[in-house]
Design a protein around this motif. Sequence first.
Motif, PDB file in Angstrom:
ATOM      1  N   GLU A  90      -4.847 -27.585 -71.990  1.00  0.00           N
ATOM      2  CA  GLU A  90      -5.055 -29.004 -71.855  1.00  0.00           C
ATOM      3  C   GLU A  90      -4.141 -29.601 -70.799  1.00  0.00           C
ATOM      4  N   GLY A  91      -2.850 -29.385 -70.937  1.00  0.00           N
ATOM      5  CA  GLY A  91      -1.887 -29.945 -70.006  1.00  0.00           C
ATOM      6  C   GLY A  91      -1.282 -28.866 -69.131  1.00  0.00           C
ATOM      7  N   PHE A  92      -0.234 -29.216 -68.467  1.00  0.00           N
ATOM      8  CA  PHE A  92       0.476 -28.296 -67.585  1.00  0.00           C
ATOM      9  C   PHE A  92       1.267 -27.285 -68.414  1.00  0.00           C
ATOM     10  N   ILE A  93       1.121 -26.030 -68.075  1.00  0.00           N
ATOM     11  CA  ILE A  93       1.868 -24.973 -68.757  1.00  0.00           C
ATOM     12  C   ILE A  93       2.771 -24.308 -67.730  1.00  0.00           C
ATOM     13  N   ASP A  94       4.065 -24.305 -67.983  1.00  0.00           N
ATOM     14  CA  ASP A  94       5.036 -23.708 -67.078  1.00  0.00           C
ATOM     15  C   ASP A  94       5.119 -22.212 -67.367  1.00  0.00           C
ATOM     16  N   VAL A  95       4.648 -21.397 -66.441  1.00  0.00           N
ATOM     17  CA  VAL A  95       4.655 -19.947 -66.631  1.00  0.00           C
ATOM     18  C   VAL A  95       5.841 -19.283 -65.924  1.00  0.00           C
ATOM     19  N   LEU A  96       6.630 -20.048 -65.189  1.00  0.00           N
ATOM     20  CA  LEU A  96       7.770 -19.464 -64.478  1.00  0.00           C
ATOM     21  C   LEU A  96       8.720 -18.694 -65.389  1.00  0.00           C
ATOM     22  N   PRO A  97       9.065 -19.220 -66.562  1.00  0.00           N
ATOM     23  CA  PRO A  97       9.982 -18.456 -67.412  1.00  0.00           C
ATOM     24  C   PRO A  97       9.429 -17.094 -67.845  1.00  0.00           C
ATOM     25  N   GLU A  98       8.117 -16.959 -67.835  1.00  0.00           N
ATOM     26  CA  GLU A  98       7.488 -15.714 -68.264  1.00  0.00           C
ATOM     27  C   GLU A  98       7.386 -14.673 -67.141  1.00  0.00           C
ATOM     28  N   LEU A  99       7.622 -15.081 -65.905  1.00  0.00           N
ATOM     29  CA  LEU A  99       7.496 -14.173 -64.768  1.00  0.00           C
ATOM     30  C   LEU A  99       8.706 -13.250 -64.665  1.00  0.00           C
ATOM     31  N   THR A 100       8.450 -12.056 -64.179  1.00  0.00           N
ATOM     32  CA  THR A 100       9.553 -11.133 -63.913  1.00  0.00           C
ATOM     33  C   THR A 100      10.220 -11.552 -62.602  1.00  0.00           C
ATOM     34  N   ASP A 101      11.372 -10.983 -62.318  1.00  0.00           N
ATOM     35  CA  ASP A 101      12.072 -11.302 -61.069  1.00  0.00           C
ATOM     36  C   ASP A 101      11.229 -10.952 -59.852  1.00  0.00           C
ATOM     37  N   ALA A 102      10.543  -9.821 -59.905  1.00  0.00           N
ATOM     38  CA  ALA A 102       9.696  -9.398 -58.789  1.00  0.00           C
ATOM     39  C   ALA A 102       8.537 -10.380 -58.590  1.00  0.00           C
ATOM     40  N   GLU A 103       7.950 -10.847 -59.693  1.00  0.00           N
ATOM     41  CA  GLU A 103       6.851 -11.806 -59.598  1.00  0.00           C
ATOM     42  C   GLU A 103       7.330 -13.145 -59.051  1.00  0.00           C
ATOM     43  N   ARG A 104       8.526 -13.562 -59.436  1.00  0.00           N
ATOM     44  CA  ARG A 104       9.093 -14.811 -58.898  1.00  0.00           C
ATOM     45  C   ARG A 104       9.340 -14.705 -57.407  1.00  0.00           C
ATOM     46  N   GLU A 105       9.866 -13.576 -56.971  1.00  0.00           N
ATOM     47  CA  GLU A 105      10.106 -13.368 -55.543  1.00  0.00           C
ATOM     48  C   GLU A 105       8.789 -13.381 -54.771  1.00  0.00           C
ATOM     49  N   GLN A 106       7.764 -12.751 -55.320  1.00  0.00           N
ATOM     50  CA  GLN A 106       6.462 -12.722 -54.661  1.00  0.00           C
ATOM     51  C   GLN A 106       5.861 -14.133 -54.594  1.00  0.00           C
ATOM     52  N   LEU A 107       6.003 -14.883 -55.674  1.00  0.00           N
ATOM     53  CA  LEU A 107       5.508 -16.256 -55.693  1.00  0.00           C
ATOM     54  C   LEU A 107       6.222 -17.099 -54.629  1.00  0.00           C
ATOM     55  N   ALA A 108       7.533 -16.983 -54.548  1.00  0.00           N
ATOM     56  CA  ALA A 108       8.296 -17.730 -53.543  1.00  0.00           C
ATOM     57  C   ALA A 108       7.850 -17.335 -52.131  1.00  0.00           C
ATOM     58  N   LYS A 109       7.600 -16.046 -51.934  1.00  0.00           N
ATOM     59  CA  LYS A 109       7.154 -15.561 -50.626  1.00  0.00           C
ATOM     60  C   LYS A 109       5.755 -16.108 -50.297  1.00  0.00           C
ATOM     61  N   ASP A 110       4.869 -16.147 -51.293  1.00  0.00           N
ATOM     62  CA  ASP A 110       3.504 -16.631 -51.078  1.00  0.00           C
ATOM     63  C   ASP A 110       3.454 -18.133 -50.823  1.00  0.00           C
ATOM     64  N   VAL A 111       4.358 -18.886 -51.431  1.00  0.00           N
ATOM     65  CA  VAL A 111       4.346 -20.342 -51.333  1.00  0.00           C
ATOM     66  C   VAL A 111       5.086 -20.847 -50.093  1.00  0.00           C
ATOM     67  N   LYS A 112       5.931 -20.029 -49.498  1.00  0.00           N
ATOM     68  CA  LYS A 112       6.764 -20.465 -48.373  1.00  0.00           C
ATOM     69  C   LYS A 112       5.960 -21.045 -47.196  1.00  0.00           C
ATOM     70  N   PRO A 113       4.860 -20.427 -46.750  1.00  0.00           N
ATOM     71  CA  PRO A 113       4.107 -21.023 -45.635  1.00  0.00           C
ATOM     72  C   PRO A 113       3.536 -22.400 -45.974  1.00  0.00           C
ATOM     73  N   ILE A 114       3.151 -22.593 -47.213  1.00  0.00           N
ATOM     74  CA  ILE A 114       2.610 -23.884 -47.633  1.00  0.00           C
ATOM     75  C   ILE A 114       3.712 -24.932 -47.624  1.00  0.00           C
ATOM     76  N   ARG A 115       4.874 -24.566 -48.123  1.00  0.00           N
ATOM     77  CA  ARG A 115       6.004 -25.496 -48.107  1.00  0.00           C
ATOM     78  C   ARG A 115       6.380 -25.885 -46.686  1.00  0.00           C
ATOM     79  N   LEU A 116       6.403 -24.916 -45.788  1.00  0.00           N
ATOM     80  CA  LEU A 116       6.745 -25.205 -44.388  1.00  0.00           C
ATOM     81  C   LEU A 116       5.720 -26.136 -43.749  1.00  0.00           C
ATOM     82  N   ALA A 117       4.443 -25.922 -44.049  1.00  0.00           N
ATOM     83  CA  ALA A 117       3.401 -26.798 -43.511  1.00  0.00           C
ATOM     84  C   ALA A 117       3.568 -28.220 -44.039  1.00  0.00           C
ATOM     85  N   LEU A 118       3.895 -28.360 -45.318  1.00  0.00           N
ATOM     86  CA  LEU A 118       4.119 -29.689 -45.896  1.00  0.00           C
ATOM     87  C   LEU A 118       5.318 -30.377 -45.253  1.00  0.00           C
ATOM     88  N   VAL A 119       6.378 -29.631 -45.021  1.00  0.00           N
ATOM     89  CA  VAL A 119       7.568 -30.204 -44.389  1.00  0.00           C
ATOM     90  C   VAL A 119       7.216 -30.711 -42.985  1.00  0.00           C
TER      91      VAL A 119
END
Length: 86
Positions: free
Chosen positions: A1-30
């Motif tokens: 129904e609402g927003f579910i925060d899945v970050l706490p459930e991610l492994t360190d490797a998954e968090r690093e991959q997510l940060a790597k995948d999101v970086k180009p989008i963040r740079l474009a927004l900046v």
Amino acid sequence: EGFIDVLPELTDAEREQLAKDVKPIRLALVKLRALAFKIINSSTILLPAWKRLLREHKIVERLIPRDVKTRWNSTFDMIAFGLKYC
């Protein structure tokens, strides 16, 4: 129904991959935020150049919507504008 925060459930490797995948989008927004700020606050150089470019490409003259923290839809509006105009 609402927003579910899945970050706490991610492994360190998954968090690093997510940060790597999101970086180009963040740079474009900046870059888009910086461009919007510079065009809106430059009445003598960039604003006339922006309007001239829009006229040359036969695009309706509009300013880039600013991303405002207190307006929930402003980021979406800025991105939609960027995809259409930039």
